[in-house]
Write an enzyme that holds these catalytic residues in place. Structure first.
Site, short mmCIF file in Angstrom:
data_model
loop_
_atom_site.label_atom_id
_atom_site.label_comp_id
_atom_site.label_asym_id
_atom_site.label_seq_id
_atom_site.Cartn_x
_atom_site.Cartn_y
_atom_site.Cartn_z
N ARG A 153 0.86 -1.18 0.00
CA ARG A 153 0.00 0.00 0.00
C ARG A 153 0.90 1.23 0.00
NH1 ARG A 153 -3.16 -3.20 -1.32
NH2 ARG A 153 -5.28 -3.61 -0.53
N GLU B 6 -3.04 8.36 -3.60
CA GLU B 6 -3.48 7.52 -4.70
C GLU B 6 -4.95 7.81 -5.01
OE1 GLU B 6 -4.28 2.83 -5.26
OE2 GLU B 6 -2.23 3.30 -4.59
N HIS C 151 -1.81 0.71 -9.59
CA HIS C 151 -2.45 -0.26 -8.69
C HIS C 151 -3.13 -1.37 -9.49
CE1 HIS C 151 -4.27 -0.67 -4.39
NE2 HIS C 151 -3.97 -1.84 -4.90
#
Length: 304
Positions: free
Chosen positions: A220, A248, A267
């Site tokens: 993450r 993000e 991602h």
């Protein structure tokens, strides 16, 4: 007694169709829950859609389990109603994510982005590159992702060192990190996001990595201190591959877009063809265990 499970698509209905103890009821996220929601004990949210789960308590009075289609649960934990447990799809996306990490490392060592740029320039830039063979790779995280990563690294003739929160046979503890980082060419981050791992890869962590080492973040974005990483990339001392960022998604003016030495993807590590089939297969097993009165294997305890 039949366990009613709310699923967000027809794929979920089909995945649970073989279990006589389970009745899958489809819902549409943009519409009110169907009447069966009053009896539903399990909810499967859409993949990577951490909506207002906390508001479900009044709409799902018998809810006892949220079964995710993702491996990470951090976005749902603060939103989950009291008394409701969470089970993840751990085991569904590890292979795909490890594949992305391996591809990123190979792309950096074999300079594939640079060769693509010269192709667009119609320039034949023949030269030698580095190799993953013989490299020392530290994998931070020894769960499903880490094990899948090691399998792929072994096939590439690279050595693997595991580091996790708790030391055990074949796995070093986090307290050993400062001494291990200088000895490794690549660090692959594959840990869950918790209070302990937030900001774990900070300026001191990065400073301990040797010159020209590669940081790969498949976890993450918040695990890595973005400013500290930018400082190392800007000097050219380190290289990196990121599938996740903090923030993000990245704003258009963020310096990560243009810094040298970075391979960046949006991602997509676990987003592969067949990924949802694998996620539903895991979810069906977890829901089957719950319906039989047993605890799902992937229950979240604490933060993960």
């Amino acid at each position: 007694m039949t366990t009613i499970v709310l699923v967000p698509n027809e794929q979920g209905v089909q995945a649970l169709a073989g279990n006589p103890d389970v009745r899958a009821v489809r819902y549409r996220p943009e519409e009110p829950f169907p009447a069966e929601a009053a009896e539903a004990e399990v909810l499967v949210p859409m993949f990577l859609s951490a909506g207002a789960v906390g508001a479900l308590a009044e709409n799902l009075p018998r809810l006892r389990l949220i079964q995710l289609l993702s491996a990470g649960a951090e976005a749902w934990l603060p939103r989950t109603p009291p008394g409701v447990r969470i089970s993840t799809a751990r085991g569904a996306h590890g292979g795909s994510t490890a594949e992305w990490a391996l591809a990123a490392i190979l792309a950096i060592y074999r300079e594939l982005p640079a060769f693509e740029r010269t192709r667009l320039e119609r320039r034949w830039d023949q030269r030698g590159t580095d190799t993953l063979q013989g490299k020392r790779v530290l994998v931070l995280g020894a769960g499903d992702l880490g094990r899948e990563m090691r399998r792929r690294l072994n096939a590439s003739d690279a050595s693997t060192t595991f580091v996790a929160r708790t030391a055990r046979d074949g796995v070093h503890g986090l307290d050993e990190l400062p001494g291990l980082l200088p000895e490794h060419d690549v660090v692959v981050v594959m840990v869950p996001l918790t209070a302990e791992t937030t900001g774990l890869v900070d300026a001191d962590f990065l400073a301990a990595m040797p010159d020209r080492a590669i940081l790969v973040n498949a976890a993450r974005g918040q695990v890595v201190d973005t400013d500290a990483l930018l400082a190392e990339l800007t000097t050219g001392r380190l290289r990196a591959a990121l599938d996740v960022t903090d923030p993000e998604p990245l704003p258009e003016d963020h310096p990560l877009w243009t810094v040298d030495g970075l391979l960046l993807t949006p991602h997509v590590g676990g987003s592969t063809r067949g990924g949802q089939d694998r996620a539903w297969a895991v979810a069906a097993r977890q829901i089957g265990l719950f319906a039989s009165g047993a605890d799902p294997e992937n229950l979240v305890h604490g933060e993960y």
